[in-house]
Design a protein around this motif. Sequence first.
Motif, PDB file in Angstrom:
ATOM      1  N   VAL A   6       5.668   2.266  -1.309  1.00  0.00           N
ATOM      2  CA  VAL A   6       4.733   1.421  -0.573  1.00  0.00           C
ATOM      3  C   VAL A   6       5.347   1.051   0.770  1.00  0.00           C
ATOM      4  N   TYR A   7       4.475   0.699   1.713  1.00  0.00           N
ATOM      5  CA  TYR A   7       4.886   0.445   3.092  1.00  0.00           C
ATOM      6  C   TYR A   7       4.423  -0.935   3.536  1.00  0.00           C
ATOM      7  N   HIS A   8       5.154  -1.511   4.499  1.00  0.00           N
ATOM      8  CA  HIS A   8       4.745  -2.767   5.123  1.00  0.00           C
ATOM      9  C   HIS A   8       5.418  -2.885   6.479  1.00  0.00           C
ATOM     10  N   LEU A   9       4.838  -3.737   7.329  1.00  0.00           N
ATOM     11  CA  LEU A   9       5.464  -3.992   8.627  1.00  0.00           C
ATOM     12  C   LEU A   9       6.789  -4.694   8.387  1.00  0.00           C
ATOM     13  N   THR A  10       7.765  -4.353   9.201  1.00  0.00           N
ATOM     14  CA  THR A  10       9.070  -4.993   9.102  1.00  0.00           C
ATOM     15  C   THR A  10       8.942  -6.382   9.689  1.00  0.00           C
ATOM     16  N   ASP A  11       9.245  -7.392   8.858  1.00  0.00           N
ATOM     17  CA  ASP A  11       9.094  -8.759   9.346  1.00  0.00           C
ATOM     18  C   ASP A  11      10.398  -9.353   9.861  1.00  0.00           C
ATOM     19  N   GLU A  12      11.508  -8.791   9.436  1.00  0.00           N
ATOM     20  CA  GLU A  12      12.805  -9.258   9.914  1.00  0.00           C
ATOM     21  C   GLU A  12      13.816  -8.154   9.702  1.00  0.00           C
ATOM     22  N   PRO A  13      14.769  -8.033  10.599  1.00  0.00           N
ATOM     23  CA  PRO A  13      15.812  -7.025  10.377  1.00  0.00           C
ATOM     24  C   PRO A  13      16.705  -7.460   9.238  1.00  0.00           C
ATOM     25  N   PRO A  14      17.408  -6.522   8.617  1.00  0.00           N
ATOM     26  CA  PRO A  14      18.352  -6.912   7.572  1.00  0.00           C
ATOM     27  C   PRO A  14      19.350  -7.929   8.095  1.00  0.00           C
TER      28      PRO A  14
ATOM     29  N   LEU B 277       0.809  -1.219   0.000  1.00  0.00           N
ATOM     30  CA  LEU B 277       0.000   0.000   0.000  1.00  0.00           C
ATOM     31  C   LEU B 277       0.842   1.269   0.000  1.00  0.00           C
ATOM     32  N   SER B 278       0.375   2.257  -0.748  1.00  0.00           N
ATOM     33  CA  SER B 278       0.985   3.587  -0.733  1.00  0.00           C
ATOM     34  C   SER B 278       0.492   4.335   0.501  1.00  0.00           C
ATOM     35  N   ALA B 279       1.128   5.457   0.797  1.00  0.00           N
ATOM     36  CA  ALA B 279       0.704   6.284   1.935  1.00  0.00           C
ATOM     37  C   ALA B 279      -0.743   6.737   1.749  1.00  0.00           C
ATOM     38  N   GLU B 280      -1.114   7.070   0.536  1.00  0.00           N
ATOM     39  CA  GLU B 280      -2.488   7.509   0.268  1.00  0.00           C
ATOM     40  C   GLU B 280      -3.485   6.382   0.540  1.00  0.00           C
ATOM     41  N   GLN B 281      -3.163   5.175   0.112  1.00  0.00           N
ATOM     42  CA  GLN B 281      -4.047   4.041   0.360  1.00  0.00           C
ATOM     43  C   GLN B 281      -4.145   3.742   1.857  1.00  0.00           C
ATOM     44  N   ILE B 282      -3.024   3.839   2.546  1.00  0.00           N
ATOM     45  CA  ILE B 282      -3.036   3.625   3.999  1.00  0.00           C
ATOM     46  C   ILE B 282      -3.916   4.679   4.655  1.00  0.00           C
ATOM     47  N   GLY B 283      -3.761   5.946   4.227  1.00  0.00           N
ATOM     48  CA  GLY B 283      -4.587   7.024   4.778  1.00  0.00           C
ATOM     49  C   GLY B 283      -6.069   6.769   4.575  1.00  0.00           C
ATOM     50  N   SER B 284      -6.445   6.278   3.414  1.00  0.00           N
ATOM     51  CA  SER B 284      -7.859   5.987   3.137  1.00  0.00           C
ATOM     52  C   SER B 284      -8.381   4.872   4.028  1.00  0.00           C
ATOM     53  N   ARG B 285      -7.586   3.829   4.202  1.00  0.00           N
ATOM     54  CA  ARG B 285      -8.027   2.704   5.035  1.00  0.00           C
ATOM     55  C   ARG B 285      -8.069   3.075   6.513  1.00  0.00           C
TER      56      ARG B 285
ATOM     57  N   SER C  79       8.735  -0.632   7.026  1.00  0.00           N
ATOM     58  CA  SER C  79       9.694  -0.427   5.938  1.00  0.00           C
ATOM     59  C   SER C  79       8.967   0.196   4.758  1.00  0.00           C
ATOM     60  N   HIS C  80       9.718   0.891   3.933  1.00  0.00           N
ATOM     61  CA  HIS C  80       9.143   1.429   2.704  1.00  0.00           C
ATOM     62  C   HIS C  80       9.988   0.977   1.524  1.00  0.00           C
ATOM     63  N   VAL C  81       9.326   0.853   0.385  1.00  0.00           N
ATOM     64  CA  VAL C  81       9.991   0.388  -0.824  1.00  0.00           C
ATOM     65  C   VAL C  81       9.579   1.301  -1.967  1.00  0.00           C
ATOM     66  N   HIS C  82      10.554   1.767  -2.731  1.00  0.00           N
ATOM     67  CA  HIS C  82      10.284   2.592  -3.900  1.00  0.00           C
ATOM     68  C   HIS C  82      10.070   1.670  -5.091  1.00  0.00           C
ATOM     69  N   LEU C  83       8.911   1.806  -5.719  1.00  0.00           N
ATOM     70  CA  LEU C  83       8.587   0.985  -6.873  1.00  0.00           C
ATOM     71  C   LEU C  83       8.823   1.778  -8.148  1.00  0.00           C
ATOM     72  N   GLY C  84       9.221   1.111  -9.194  1.00  0.00           N
ATOM     73  CA  GLY C  84       9.453   1.772 -10.462  1.00  0.00           C
ATOM     74  C   GLY C  84       8.182   2.381 -11.025  1.00  0.00           C
ATOM     75  N   GLY C  85       8.197   3.674 -11.284  1.00  0.00           N
ATOM     76  CA  GLY C  85       7.079   4.346 -11.919  1.00  0.00           C
ATOM     77  C   GLY C  85       5.842   4.519 -11.065  1.00  0.00           C
ATOM     78  N   SER C  86       5.937   4.283  -9.760  1.00  0.00           N
ATOM     79  CA  SER C  86       4.757   4.467  -8.909  1.00  0.00           C
ATOM     80  C   SER C  86       5.183   4.929  -7.520  1.00  0.00           C
ATOM     81  N   ALA C  87       4.207   5.005  -6.658  1.00  0.00           N
ATOM     82  CA  ALA C  87       4.438   5.534  -5.317  1.00  0.00           C
ATOM     83  C   ALA C  87       5.263   4.579  -4.459  1.00  0.00           C
TER      84      ALA C  87
END
Length: 161
Positions: free
Chosen positions: A96-104, A51-59, A86-94
């Motif tokens: 997205v965010y997710h809960l961190t499931d494991e440290p690097p 989900l993008s920040a906007e989608q998270i905000g809507s939910r 964590s956040h991930v930059h996707l090619g050509g889009s916003a």
Amino acid sequence: MPDPEAGLRSGDGPRVAIAVAHLRSAGERVTPARYAVLRVLDAADLSDEHLSAEQIGSRVAEAEPSVHRATVYRCLTSLVEAGVVSHVHLGGSATVYHLTDEPPSAATGLGHAHVQCSSCGRVIDVPHDTLEPVAARLRDELGFRLDTTHAALLGTCRDCT
């Protein structure tokens, strides 16, 4: 020490409880807005959504109408800084965010990675050990430390090939 379960709802998953415990152990406040963001991210992760920040905000607005959208954005920033999101930059889009499931991984510097289909846009989570040979080669040959946790690798998924 505060009870890490305080404020949790019976339907909250273990990842929300772990994130809340981590925040509290770091001396961070766990506000209703932060709970709402964590719950939305947990539900999205369980359904394999990114989900993008906007989608998270809507939910969050659907679940907790009193939480202002700007507060959601501030929560995302602070939860990323605290290491529970964590956040991930996707090619050509916003982003997205997710809960961190494991440290690097200490050995590779990698958490789980993401790949994105440049045809359909699908995002797939990839275990960090998938890229360990590439990370090792880059480190050994170029002195380059690969970090795939903040950007998705682009390609074409099996459905689009």
